[in-house]
Scaffold this active site. Structure first.
Site, PDB file in Angstrom:
ATOM      1  N   SER A 137       0.797  -1.232   0.000  1.00 27.22           N
ATOM      2  CA  SER A 137       0.000   0.000   0.000  1.00 27.22           C
ATOM      3  C   SER A 137       0.829   1.281   0.000  1.00 27.22           C
ATOM      4  O   SER A 137       0.304   2.348  -0.303  1.00 27.22           O
ATOM      5  CB  SER A 137      -0.943   0.013   1.206  1.00 27.22           C
ATOM      6  OG  SER A 137      -0.211   0.113   2.411  1.00 27.22           O
ATOM      7  N   LYS A 197       0.911   4.682   6.904  1.00 26.14           N
ATOM      8  CA  LYS A 197       0.378   5.494   5.800  1.00 26.14           C
ATOM      9  C   LYS A 197       1.035   6.874   5.848  1.00 26.14           C
ATOM     10  O   LYS A 197       1.729   7.231   6.793  1.00 26.14           O
ATOM     11  CB  LYS A 197      -1.144   5.663   5.911  1.00 26.14           C
ATOM     12  CG  LYS A 197      -1.948   4.372   6.031  1.00 26.14           C
ATOM     13  CD  LYS A 197      -1.957   3.559   4.751  1.00 26.14           C
ATOM     14  CE  LYS A 197      -2.798   2.283   4.917  1.00 26.14           C
ATOM     15  NZ  LYS A 197      -2.677   1.388   3.740  1.00 26.14           N
TER      16      LYS A 197
END
Length: 325
Positions: free
Chosen positions: A103, A173
């Protein structure tokens, strides 16, 4: 006759003077006297000899100085100190984390190891736009994700911070919005923050900054105080704030769930490098807060080793002084 009388008197001196004190004359030169002879001073040392400490007996001898321990005897102690330091460092300073998915490609690849600064949050520092952060799963974002079953050795290494923990449900993230920001995605992008378009060179090649779908890829959100909005760099392969807007935080991550900022790619060595904040977040009009300052960029085991060195030198110095007496 005189000669005979003198000779007889001398031969029976002990009988004739028995019971009567006899005046002792000075010992002739070269005569040997016993230790109990009053003329020799009895048990006292000669006038020109210093007194003997401890009475001169074996019981009064000074204890022999202790030899320094050998390196192999010291090794378990040093290992123990290093483990304690590693645990403290992992808890309060720096911790290693493994990247479990794609990701964050290409910034971070699956299997990379990153070092996360855990110190600055202790002093009230909050995440900034553009930082890559590790945070605890805020509301079951990892539901359905496969989990590993570590063995006892891996569990021990995770406990002291030398290996990422498999039990902790953490995500990594990039921070896109902080408290008070308005973050918007329309069409394929660009992504805007407070009306300012972001130039995002870190986005995965071939991806668009915004995803065109009806599951959360198109949005305009206002980030509340005490929260952050996060997105993966692999925009079309990241289940981030966009796709968790139905949870109790509406896709936001509470600041108190942030473990720390990822500062270094530490492994594999061929991918070593820092993780700076991109310049696009410094453009005027974003009202960016000041940077949280320098972070510690060292592995727990490395810092533990540095912490052990002064202890080793101190212990060696003490033993050398003891040995020298």
């Amino acid at each position: 006759m005189g000669d005979v009388a003198v000779g007889a008197r001398s031969g029976h001196d002990g009988e004739e003077h028995r019971g009567r004190p006899v005046a002792a004359g000075p010992a002739p030169d070269g005569a040997v006297t016993s230790g109990s002879d009053p003329g020799a001073g009895g048990g006292e040392p000669p006038a020109d000899e210093p007194p003997r400490p401890g009475g001169g007996g074996a019981g009064g001898a000074a204890p022999a100085p202790r030899r320094p321990r050998s390196f192999w005897k010291e090794l378990p102690i040093l290992i123990g100190i290093a483990l304690v330091l590693a645990l403290l460092i992992k808890t309060f300073l720096v911790q290693a984390f493994s990247i479990p998915s794609a990701s964050m490609e290409n910034t971070l690849k699956e299997g990379d190891r990153v070092l996360v600064d855990k110190l600055t949050p202790w002093f009230g520092s909050e995440p900034e736009r553009g930082e890559v952060v590790v945070f605890h799963d805020p509301d079951n974002w990892l539901a359905g994700e496969a989990t590993t079953d570590p063995n006892a050795f891996q569990t021990f290494l995770s406990w002291i911070g030398l290996m990422p923990s498999a039990e902790e449900k953490d995500l990594i993230k990039r921070v896109v919005g902080v408290g008070g920001d308005t973050v918007t995605c329309k069409g394929t992008g660009p992504l805007t923050v407070n009306g300012k378009a972001l130039n995002e060179p870190y986005v995965y090649p071939g991806n668009t900054p915004c995803s065109q779908d009806d599951q959360g890829g198109q949005f305009s959100v206002k980030v509340p105080k005490g929260y952050i909005w996060v997105m993966g760099d692999h925009r079309q392969n990241s289940r981030d704030s966009r796709y968790n807007q139905s949870d109790k935080h509406h896709g936001m991550v509470p600041v108190d769930q942030v473990v720390g900022r990822a500062i270094v790619k530490a492994w594999p060595i061929t991918r070593w490098g820092t993780l700076p904040v991109p310049d696009t977040f410094d453009q005027p009009g974003l009202n960016a807060r000041s940077s949280s300052g320098p972070a510690l960029a060292a592995a727990p085991q490395g810092l533990a080793l540095v912490g052990v060195v002064p202890v080793v030198l101190w212990r060696r110095r003490r033993q050398e002084l003891s040995w020298k007496g």
